[in-house]
Design a protein around this motif. Structure first.
Motif, PDB file in Angstrom:
ATOM      1  N   ASN A  82     -17.713 103.703  96.630  1.00 36.92           N
ATOM      2  CA  ASN A  82     -17.519 105.111  97.003  1.00 36.92           C
ATOM      3  C   ASN A  82     -16.518 105.250  98.139  1.00 36.92           C
ATOM      4  O   ASN A  82     -15.675 106.154  98.144  1.00 36.92           O
ATOM      5  CB  ASN A  82     -18.860 105.734  97.405  1.00 36.92           C
ATOM      6  N   ASN A  83     -16.611 104.350  99.121  1.00 36.13           N
ATOM      7  CA  ASN A  83     -15.682 104.379 100.240  1.00 36.13           C
ATOM      8  C   ASN A  83     -14.246 104.196  99.768  1.00 36.13           C
ATOM      9  O   ASN A  83     -13.325 104.916 100.200  1.00 36.13           O
ATOM     10  CB  ASN A  83     -16.056 103.300 101.249  1.00 36.13           C
ATOM     11  N   GLN A  84     -14.038 103.267  98.858  1.00 31.28           N
ATOM     12  CA  GLN A  84     -12.681 102.976  98.408  1.00 31.28           C
ATOM     13  C   GLN A  84     -12.128 104.052  97.472  1.00 31.28           C
ATOM     14  O   GLN A  84     -10.911 104.261  97.405  1.00 31.28           O
ATOM     15  CB  GLN A  84     -12.645 101.609  97.721  1.00 31.28           C
ATOM     16  N   ILE A  85     -13.004 104.766  96.766  1.00 31.80           N
ATOM     17  CA  ILE A  85     -12.532 105.904  95.976  1.00 31.80           C
ATOM     18  C   ILE A  85     -11.904 106.946  96.887  1.00 31.80           C
ATOM     19  O   ILE A  85     -10.795 107.438  96.647  1.00 31.80           O
ATOM     20  CB  ILE A  85     -13.695 106.511  95.175  1.00 31.80           C
ATOM     21  N   LEU A  86     -12.602 107.281  97.975  1.00 31.03           N
ATOM     22  CA  LEU A  86     -12.077 108.269  98.917  1.00 31.03           C
ATOM     23  C   LEU A  86     -10.825 107.749  99.607  1.00 31.03           C
ATOM     24  O   LEU A  86      -9.904 108.527  99.895  1.00 31.03           O
ATOM     25  CB  LEU A  86     -13.144 108.614  99.957  1.00 31.03           C
ATOM     26  N   GLU A  87     -10.763 106.439  99.868  1.00 33.55           N
ATOM     27  CA  GLU A  87      -9.566 105.879 100.496  1.00 33.55           C
ATOM     28  C   GLU A  87      -8.350 106.015  99.594  1.00 33.55           C
ATOM     29  O   GLU A  87      -7.250 106.304 100.064  1.00 33.55           O
ATOM     30  CB  GLU A  87      -9.806 104.405 100.844  1.00 33.55           C
ATOM     31  N   LEU A  88      -8.517 105.824  98.301  1.00 35.20           N
ATOM     32  CA  LEU A  88      -7.377 105.960  97.391  1.00 35.20           C
ATOM     33  C   LEU A  88      -6.912 107.415  97.292  1.00 35.20           C
ATOM     34  O   LEU A  88      -5.745 107.678  97.010  1.00 35.20           O
ATOM     35  CB  LEU A  88      -7.760 105.445  95.999  1.00 35.20           C
ATOM     36  N   SER A  91      -5.548 107.766 101.449  1.00 32.85           N
ATOM     37  CA  SER A  91      -4.724 106.754 102.106  1.00 32.85           C
ATOM     38  C   SER A  91      -3.880 106.017 101.062  1.00 32.85           C
ATOM     39  O   SER A  91      -4.069 106.207  99.861  1.00 32.85           O
ATOM     40  CB  SER A  91      -5.605 105.762 102.872  1.00 32.85           C
ATOM     41  N   PRO A  92      -2.954 105.184 101.493  1.00 32.52           N
ATOM     42  CA  PRO A  92      -2.018 104.574 100.542  1.00 32.52           C
ATOM     43  C   PRO A  92      -2.625 103.586  99.550  1.00 32.52           C
ATOM     44  O   PRO A  92      -2.046 103.379  98.489  1.00 32.52           O
ATOM     45  CB  PRO A  92      -1.008 103.859 101.454  1.00 32.52           C
ATOM     46  N   ALA A  93      -3.763 102.954  99.887  1.00 34.13           N
ATOM     47  CA  ALA A  93      -4.238 101.879  99.028  1.00 34.13           C
ATOM     48  C   ALA A  93      -5.686 101.551  99.342  1.00 34.13           C
ATOM     49  O   ALA A  93      -6.249 101.999 100.347  1.00 34.13           O
ATOM     50  CB  ALA A  93      -3.367 100.623  99.220  1.00 34.13           C
ATOM     51  N   SER A  94      -6.283 100.757  98.453  1.00 33.76           N
ATOM     52  CA  SER A  94      -7.552 100.102  98.759  1.00 33.76           C
ATOM     53  C   SER A  94      -7.226  98.899  99.630  1.00 33.76           C
ATOM     54  O   SER A  94      -6.514  97.990  99.202  1.00 33.76           O
ATOM     55  CB  SER A  94      -8.256  99.677  97.467  1.00 33.76           C
ATOM     56  N   SER A  95      -7.734  98.890 100.843  1.00 37.14           N
ATOM     57  CA  SER A  95      -7.349  97.881 101.831  1.00 37.14           C
ATOM     58  C   SER A  95      -8.612  97.290 102.445  1.00 37.14           C
ATOM     59  O   SER A  95      -9.268  97.948 103.258  1.00 37.14           O
ATOM     60  CB  SER A  95      -6.455  98.522 102.905  1.00 37.14           C
ATOM     61  N   VAL A  96      -8.946  96.067 102.037  1.00 42.07           N
ATOM     62  CA  VAL A  96     -10.197  95.440 102.478  1.00 42.07           C
ATOM     63  C   VAL A  96      -9.934  93.988 102.855  1.00 42.07           C
ATOM     64  O   VAL A  96      -9.235  93.263 102.131  1.00 42.07           O
ATOM     65  CB  VAL A  96     -11.281  95.501 101.379  1.00 42.07           C
ATOM     66  N   ALA A 115      -5.394 101.624 105.332  1.00 43.94           N
ATOM     67  CA  ALA A 115      -4.187 101.204 104.615  1.00 43.94           C
ATOM     68  C   ALA A 115      -2.928 101.795 105.214  1.00 43.94           C
ATOM     69  O   ALA A 115      -1.845 101.200 105.095  1.00 43.94           O
ATOM     70  CB  ALA A 115      -4.299 101.596 103.139  1.00 43.94           C
ATOM     71  N   GLU A 116      -3.026 102.965 105.868  1.00 46.03           N
ATOM     72  CA  GLU A 116      -1.828 103.580 106.447  1.00 46.03           C
ATOM     73  C   GLU A 116      -1.332 102.810 107.664  1.00 46.03           C
ATOM     74  O   GLU A 116      -0.223 103.070 108.149  1.00 46.03           O
ATOM     75  CB  GLU A 116      -2.102 105.038 106.814  1.00 46.03           C
ATOM     76  N   PRO A 163      -0.918 108.156  98.754  1.00 51.12           N
ATOM     77  CA  PRO A 163      -2.229 108.767  98.502  1.00 51.12           C
ATOM     78  C   PRO A 163      -2.200 109.674  97.285  1.00 51.12           C
ATOM     79  O   PRO A 163      -1.221 110.370  97.028  1.00 51.12           O
ATOM     80  CB  PRO A 163      -2.507 109.572  99.780  1.00 51.12           C
ATOM     81  N   MET A 164      -3.267 109.690  96.531  1.00 52.21           N
ATOM     82  CA  MET A 164      -3.337 110.498  95.321  1.00 52.21           C
ATOM     83  C   MET A 164      -3.255 111.993  95.629  1.00 52.21           C
ATOM     84  O   MET A 164      -2.690 112.768  94.861  1.00 52.21           O
ATOM     85  CB  MET A 164      -4.636 110.185  94.579  1.00 52.21           C
ATOM     86  N   PHE A 165      -3.786 112.414  96.785  1.00 48.65           N
ATOM     87  CA  PHE A 165      -3.820 113.832  97.130  1.00 48.65           C
ATOM     88  C   PHE A 165      -2.618 114.273  97.970  1.00 48.65           C
ATOM     89  O   PHE A 165      -2.591 115.397  98.461  1.00 48.65           O
ATOM     90  CB  PHE A 165      -5.099 114.157  97.911  1.00 48.65           C
ATOM     91  N   LEU A 166      -1.613 113.424  98.131  1.00 53.26           N
ATOM     92  CA  LEU A 166      -0.504 113.734  99.028  1.00 53.26           C
ATOM     93  C   LEU A 166       0.223 115.013  98.625  1.00 53.26           C
ATOM     94  O   LEU A 166       0.567 115.841  99.476  1.00 53.26           O
ATOM     95  CB  LEU A 166       0.477 112.559  99.062  1.00 53.26           C
ATOM     96  N   SER A 167       0.440 115.218  97.336  1.00 57.62           N
ATOM     97  CA  SER A 167       1.238 116.359  96.883  1.00 57.62           C
ATOM     98  C   SER A 167       0.516 117.693  97.055  1.00 57.62           C
ATOM     99  O   SER A 167       1.119 118.747  96.838  1.00 57.62           O
ATOM    100  CB  SER A 167       1.619 116.182  95.407  1.00 57.62           C
ATOM    101  N   SER A 168      -0.749 117.674  97.428  1.00 59.06           N
ATOM    102  CA  SER A 168      -1.497 118.927  97.588  1.00 59.06           C
ATOM    103  C   SER A 168      -1.331 119.537  98.973  1.00 59.06           C
ATOM    104  O   SER A 168      -1.760 120.675  99.198  1.00 59.06           O
ATOM    105  CB  SER A 168      -2.989 118.683  97.320  1.00 59.06           C
TER     106      SER A 168
END
Length: 437
Positions: A82-88, A91-96, A115-116, A163-168
């Protein structure tokens, strides 16, 4: 390239991801869309293994406890998903990072690295490097053997994700301004009239002064007017106006209109939903949505969810298999996400049944040559049958195994059939075995 997004050259990745995380918590459209993706991307998961039976059993025993403790701040492996879904989304990537113990006998847990704050470059040998910036006076070099940067979206030759939501963001900023303006208009609409008040001017003698030349006269007149205005405003809500003798009131009615505002807000909402990769009927906008349209549009949402699942599965498999290798267990783990329950389950079940019937025809026509195609479509490993549960021996897989002594199929004690029905455990339609004596 590593400090700003192409659409925001005067801003920083760190600040923009911070804004997106804030919107995930405060904006109803962003939060609602994120909740939808949490439900669709992560309806549950299973971990599958390849290897010898002993290694698979050992790996399953090892990971059963380990996956429940690797991310205590989020509730184990499922919380990390769940944490990584929100990160994608923000933020730019899944970063762990998956740190190991001092003796390198296992992975201690999962540490989420923003990731940023990751800068990707290359060392003199041409190997890609990952440096975490902004946490100290110098960048922190992350070891690629224990750290994975997995972006969902990249552009051109830039290895940094988007980020997936960047264009919004542009539409969301406009939404904020429109909302503020709507609130202002609503506040103005509460004022049904404009009231003008004409007060009698007190004489110097009324104010206890000797004459108009007294320097305090202007100051006292202003104070008198403010006190009268406060008294009038204090009683205005009760519909009562009070003033000194000789006060004159003028009331001018005000007309208000929100004509056209709904169209402007609606158009911007469509831009917001497009930038968030969602659709209107998921945000409660149902006036022009039909079932036929939903059947066309909703699979696009599921396809985006599948892309997110692939990135997160890659991240989890990196950590799981690193732990198994350090433990000396010769098995490979694979993360398989369950499919979210669909509103079109009946149509999908009929489609699945048709595909399986087509596979049966292909098997009858081409024999063993067709097996590879079925295995690829259903994602079956070559040794999948070796890890089947014991009750699978009762299934009728298309014919009985000949007896070694006679070469003829044995007489079965019972006939085993399978019915196509909804499996509540798998949460999908599937072939379910039934035994008839």
């Amino acid at each position: 390239m590593s400090t700003a997004y192409l659409g925001y050259p005067s801003d920083t990745r760190h600040r923009i991801s911070g804004v997106l995380r804030m919107l995930l918590q405060s904006d109803e459209d962003v939060s609602g869309t994120a909740s939808d993706y949490l439900a669709i991307v992560n309806p549950g998961h299973t971990i599958e293994f390849t290897g010898t039976k002993g290694a698979v059993k050992q790996a399953r025993t090892e990971l059963d406890t380990w996956t429940a403790t690797i991310f205590p701040e989020g509730g184990g492996l499922d919380g990390l998903i769940n944490n990584q879904i929100l990160e994608l989304l923000a933020s730019p990537a899944s970063s762990v990072e998956w740190p190991t113990d001092d003796r390198r006998t296992g992975v201690l847990g999962a540490v989420v690295v923003p990731a940023e704050r990751i800068v990707i470059s290359y060392d003199p040998d041409g190997q890609r490097t990952y440096d975490q910036v902004g946490v100290g006076p110098k960048p922190v070099r992350l070891d690629p053997s224990t750290y994975l940067y997995a972006p969902l979206i990249t552009m051109g030759g830039d290895p940094h994700g988007v980020p997936m939501f960047l264009s919004s963001l542009a539409a969301l900023d406009r939404k904020k301004r429109l909302t503020d303006n709507v609130d202002r208009v609503i506040d103005l609409m509460r004022q049904i009239a404009l009231v003008g008040v004409e007060l009698p001017i007190p004489t110097p003698q009324d104010l206890g002064l000797d004459g108009a030349t007294d320097p305090r006269y202007q100051e006292l007149k202003a104070e008198y007017a403010e006190q009268a205005a406060d008294m009038i405003l204090g009683l205005a809500d009760k519909g009562l106006f009070v003033g000194p003798e000789g006060t004159k009131f003028t009331i001018n009615n005000i007309s208000h209109s929100l004509t056209g505002l709904q169209d402007i807000v609606g158009e911007n909402n469509r831009r917001v939903w497009s930038g968030l990769s969602t659709v209107g009927f998921l945000r409660g906008h149902m006036d022009s949505t039909t079932e036929a349209l939903a059947k066309v549009v909703y699979p696009m949402i599921e396809a985006r969810a599948t892309n997110i699942q692939a990135v997160i599965a890659r991240q989890l498999e990196f950590g799981l298999n690193l732990h198994l290798r350090l433990r000396g267990i010769r098995a490979v783990a694979y993360v398989r996400f369950h499919q979210a329950e669909s509103a079109f389950a009946q149509a999908e079940a009929e489609s699945y049944k048709t595909r399986m019937e087509a596979h049966q025809i292909g098997k009858n026509m081409l024999g063993k040559a067709y097996a590879r195609r079925v295995a690829d479509e259903l994602d079956l490993a070559d040794d999948e049958d070796e890890h089947a549960p014991p009750w699978a021996d009762t299934w009728n897989g298309g014919g009985e195994t000949p007896s070694p002594a006679t070469g003829q199929p044995p007489e079965p004690a019972a006939q085993v059939t399978a019915r196509y029905a909804y499996d509540p455990r798998a949460r999908r339609y599937a072939l379910i075995p039934s035994r008839q004596e």
